[in-house]
Design an enzyme around this catalytic site. Structure first.
Site, PDB file in Angstrom:
ATOM      1  N   ALA A  65       0.881  -1.251  -0.019  1.00  0.00           N
ATOM      2  CA  ALA A  65      -0.149  -0.116  -0.103  1.00  0.00           C
ATOM      3  C   ALA A  65       0.740   1.160   0.016  1.00  0.00           C
ATOM      4  O   ALA A  65       2.127   1.121   0.472  1.00  0.00           O
ATOM      5  CB  ALA A  65      -0.669   0.153   1.201  1.00  0.00           C
ATOM      6  N   GLY A 108       0.736  -5.030   0.929  1.00  0.00           N
ATOM      7  CA  GLY A 108      -0.545  -5.014   0.365  1.00  0.00           C
ATOM      8  C   GLY A 108      -0.292  -5.720  -1.245  1.00  0.00           C
ATOM      9  O   GLY A 108      -1.043  -6.111  -1.804  1.00  0.00           O
ATOM     10  N   GLU A 111      -0.667  -9.095  -0.604  1.00  0.00           N
ATOM     11  CA  GLU A 111      -2.059  -9.341  -0.381  1.00  0.00           C
ATOM     12  C   GLU A 111      -2.915  -9.307  -1.628  1.00  0.00           C
ATOM     13  O   GLU A 111      -3.610 -10.021  -1.869  1.00  0.00           O
ATOM     14  CB  GLU A 111      -2.605  -8.420   0.617  1.00  0.00           C
ATOM     15  CG  GLU A 111      -1.861  -8.694   2.325  1.00  0.00           C
ATOM     16  CD  GLU A 111      -2.037  -7.353   3.077  1.00  0.00           C
ATOM     17  OE1 GLU A 111      -1.835  -6.389   2.503  1.00  0.00           O
ATOM     18  OE2 GLU A 111      -2.505  -7.462   3.930  1.00  0.00           O
ATOM     19  N   GLU A 131       4.835  -5.044   7.205  1.00  0.00           N
ATOM     20  CA  GLU A 131       4.320  -3.926   7.780  1.00  0.00           C
ATOM     21  C   GLU A 131       4.413  -3.386   9.338  1.00  0.00           C
ATOM     22  O   GLU A 131       4.611  -2.564   9.758  1.00  0.00           O
ATOM     23  CB  GLU A 131       2.679  -4.116   7.942  1.00  0.00           C
ATOM     24  CG  GLU A 131       1.812  -3.995   6.497  1.00  0.00           C
ATOM     25  CD  GLU A 131       2.147  -5.537   5.656  1.00  0.00           C
ATOM     26  OE1 GLU A 131       2.653  -6.543   5.832  1.00  0.00           O
ATOM     27  OE2 GLU A 131       1.110  -5.669   4.960  1.00  0.00           O
TER      28      GLU A 131
HETATM   29  N1  CAA Z   1       4.568   3.237  -0.702  1.00  0.00           N
HETATM   30  C1  CAA Z   1       5.044   4.403  -1.277  1.00  0.00           C
HETATM   31  N2  CAA Z   1       6.032   4.510  -1.780  1.00  0.00           N
HETATM   32  C2  CAA Z   1       7.095   3.335  -2.039  1.00  0.00           C
HETATM   33  C3  CAA Z   1       6.717   2.102  -1.461  1.00  0.00           C
HETATM   34  C4  CAA Z   1       5.185   2.188  -0.792  1.00  0.00           C
HETATM   35  N3  CAA Z   1       4.878   1.098  -0.236  1.00  0.00           N
HETATM   36  N4  CAA Z   1       7.711   1.304  -1.761  1.00  0.00           N
HETATM   37  C5  CAA Z   1       8.479   1.981  -2.410  1.00  0.00           C
HETATM   38  N5  CAA Z   1       8.002   3.348  -2.459  1.00  0.00           N
HETATM   39  C6  CAA Z   1       9.026   4.338  -3.403  1.00  0.00           C
HETATM   40  C7  CAA Z   1      10.195   4.757  -2.448  1.00  0.00           C
HETATM   41  O1  CAA Z   1       9.420   5.823  -1.569  1.00  0.00           O
HETATM   42  C8  CAA Z   1      10.943   5.402  -3.384  1.00  0.00           C
HETATM   43  O2  CAA Z   1      10.649   6.542  -3.871  1.00  0.00           O
HETATM   44  P1  CAA Z   1      11.568   8.014  -3.979  1.00  0.00           P
HETATM   45  O3  CAA Z   1      12.298   7.617  -5.158  1.00  0.00           O
HETATM   46  O4  CAA Z   1      10.668   9.158  -4.252  1.00  0.00           O
HETATM   47  O5  CAA Z   1      12.189   7.944  -2.284  1.00  0.00           O
HETATM   48  C9  CAA Z   1      10.935   4.435  -4.628  1.00  0.00           C
HETATM   49  O6  CAA Z   1       9.538   3.692  -4.356  1.00  0.00           O
HETATM   50  C10 CAA Z   1      11.696   3.292  -4.954  1.00  0.00           C
HETATM   51  O7  CAA Z   1      11.889   2.883  -3.454  1.00  0.00           O
HETATM   52  P2  CAA Z   1      13.522   2.385  -3.024  1.00  0.00           P
HETATM   53  O8  CAA Z   1      14.293   3.679  -3.178  1.00  0.00           O
HETATM   54  O9  CAA Z   1      13.100   2.264  -1.501  1.00  0.00           O
HETATM   55  O10 CAA Z   1      13.899   1.090  -3.710  1.00  0.00           O
HETATM   56  P3  CAA Z   1      14.979  -0.036  -3.084  1.00  0.00           P
HETATM   57  O11 CAA Z   1      15.033  -0.852  -4.430  1.00  0.00           O
HETATM   58  O12 CAA Z   1      15.892   0.493  -2.531  1.00  0.00           O
HETATM   59  O13 CAA Z   1      13.884  -0.844  -2.070  1.00  0.00           O
HETATM   60  C11 CAA Z   1      12.028  -2.007  -1.174  1.00  0.00           C
HETATM   61  C12 CAA Z   1      12.661  -1.310  -2.646  1.00  0.00           C
HETATM   62  C13 CAA Z   1      12.738  -2.868  -0.336  1.00  0.00           C
HETATM   63  C14 CAA Z   1      10.713  -2.551  -2.016  1.00  0.00           C
HETATM   64  C15 CAA Z   1      11.752  -0.831  -0.621  1.00  0.00           C
HETATM   65  O14 CAA Z   1      10.969   0.326  -1.541  1.00  0.00           O
HETATM   66  C16 CAA Z   1      10.609  -0.858   0.613  1.00  0.00           C
HETATM   67  O15 CAA Z   1      10.872  -1.419   1.614  1.00  0.00           O
HETATM   68  N6  CAA Z   1       9.169  -0.403   0.307  1.00  0.00           N
HETATM   69  C17 CAA Z   1       8.309  -0.470   1.283  1.00  0.00           C
HETATM   70  C18 CAA Z   1       7.750  -1.870   1.617  1.00  0.00           C
HETATM   71  C19 CAA Z   1       6.555  -2.003   2.472  1.00  0.00           C
HETATM   72  O16 CAA Z   1       7.123  -1.618   3.371  1.00  0.00           O
HETATM   73  N7  CAA Z   1       5.326  -2.375   2.108  1.00  0.00           N
HETATM   74  C20 CAA Z   1       4.302  -2.488   3.072  1.00  0.00           C
HETATM   75  C21 CAA Z   1       3.481  -1.257   3.070  1.00  0.00           C
HETATM   76  S1  CAA Z   1       2.265  -1.179   4.215  1.00  0.00           S
HETATM   77  C22 CAA Z   1       1.061  -2.043   3.638  1.00  0.00           C
HETATM   78  O17 CAA Z   1       0.979  -2.737   2.581  1.00  0.00           O
HETATM   79  C23 CAA Z   1      -0.482  -2.282   4.545  1.00  0.00           C
HETATM   80  C24 CAA Z   1      -1.382  -3.160   4.062  1.00  0.00           C
HETATM   81  O18 CAA Z   1      -1.391  -4.420   4.631  1.00  0.00           O
HETATM   82  C25 CAA Z   1      -2.380  -2.940   3.199  1.00  0.00           C
END
Ligand code: CAA
Length: 257
Positions: A65, A108, A111, A131
């Site tokens: 998400a 998400g 999911e 999460e």
């Molecule tokens: N939401 C918003 N933006 C996101 C995102 C997310 N879930 N995941 C990645 N992005 C964005 C980053 O902020 C970044 O944007 P900027 O360039 O503007 O900073 C861009 O995508 C590229 O990401 P990274 O620079 O972090 O890329 P990476 O290759 O270094 O890392 C990754 C990849 C390990 C997937 C890392 O991006 C990450 O950990 N993302 C978040 C994963 C996460 O926590 N997901 C769970 C979300 S909560 C949820 O989903 C709730 C639910 O159950 C419904």
């Protein structure tokens, strides 16, 4: 609706939805989910479509998400809008849906993939429910569908530590049906979807409904449900066509009747 976060195509009888927010690793914003819902509703209504594929990019199916969209959300806001309920269109779609997952399927993203009927994984796929590292827990079915898919021990560990699972472990654990080279993922998923779309659509839909029933009921009730649906299939022209074609040693021509 004009789509800015997804690309929608049809390949003969297969509907393809490609998540397309490369700058955010396909983070699932409200707008992206609204577009997926709209595309799915249209595919659901299109008599020519027999199976749907949802995919992302080679780097990310979806990284979860949209954290930036959620970060300042309040409890009353999320309660009033019933946050996440819009995603349920995917789980409620009556036609078969395949998730073709390469790269990250996190939070998400995992999911969403699990709301589909099965997952085909590219060999670079990584699945996780991270999460807890954000101070929340899964909110789109992760604690429920992951536990049913891979069992309590692995689901609990993944949800409590946020660790990722690679494609090999995901296949071994029953989260994905198959692994294919990431470069061939879409081709393979479209071929598999075309196979499903070549079957009788009502029979495929009833089959999907019956398999899903196994998650919602007891074995005895599930078997009774299956038996009634199986009996009902003898009222279809496609049952007559399918069995006649076998006996006559020819390919069946299903008419969705
Ligand atoms: N939401 C918003 N933006 C996101 C995102 C997310 N879930 N995941 C990645 N992005 C964005 C980053 O902020 C970044 O944007 P900027 O360039 O503007 O900073 C861009 O995508 C590229 O990401 P990274 O620079 O972090 O890329 P990476 O290759 O270094 O890392 C990754 C990849 C390990 C997937 C890392 O991006 C990450 O950990 N993302 C978040 C994963 C996460 O926590 N997901 C769970 C979300 S909560 C949820 O989903 C709730 C639910 O159950 C419904």
């Amino acid at each position: 609706m004009t789509y800015s976060n997804i690309i929608v195509e049809t390949h003969d009888k297969v509907g393809l939805i490609t998540l397309n927010r490369p700058d955010a690793l396909n983070a699932l914003s409200a707008q992206l989910i609204a577009e997926v819902d709209d595309a799915l509703t249209k595919f659901q209504a299109d008599k020519n479509i027999g199976c749907i594929v949802i995919t992302g990019s080679k780097k990310a199916f979806a990284a979860g998400a949209d954290i930036k969209e959620m970060q300042n959300k309040t409890y009353p806001e999320s309660y009033l809008e019933n946050f996440i309920s819009a995603w349920e269109t995917v789980a409620e779609c009556r036609k078969p849906i395949i998730a073709a997952v390469a790269g990250f399927a996190l939070g998400g993203g995992n999911e969403l993939a699990m709301m589909c009927d099965f997952i085909i994984a590219g060999d670079n796929a990584k699945f996780g429910q991270p999460e807890i590292r954000l101070g929340v827990m899964p909110g789109a079915g992760g604690t429920q569908r992951l536990t049913r898919a891979i069992g309590k021990a692995k689901a609990m560990e993944m949800c409590l530590t946020g660790r990722m699972m690679d494609a090999e472990e995901a296949e071994r654990s029953g989260l994905v049906s198959r692994i294919v080279p990431a470069d061939n993922l879409l081709e393979d998923a479209l071929k598999t979807a075309a196979t499903i779309a070549s079957m009788s659509l009502p029979i495929a839909m009833m089959t999907k409904e019956s398999v899903n029933r196994s998650f919602e009921t007891t074995l005895t009730e599930g078997i009774k449900f299956e038996r009634r649906v199986f009996h009902a299939m003898f009222a279809t022209a496609d049952q007559k066509e399918g069995m006649s074609a076998f006996v006559e040693k020819r390919t069946p021509e299903f008419k969705n009747k």
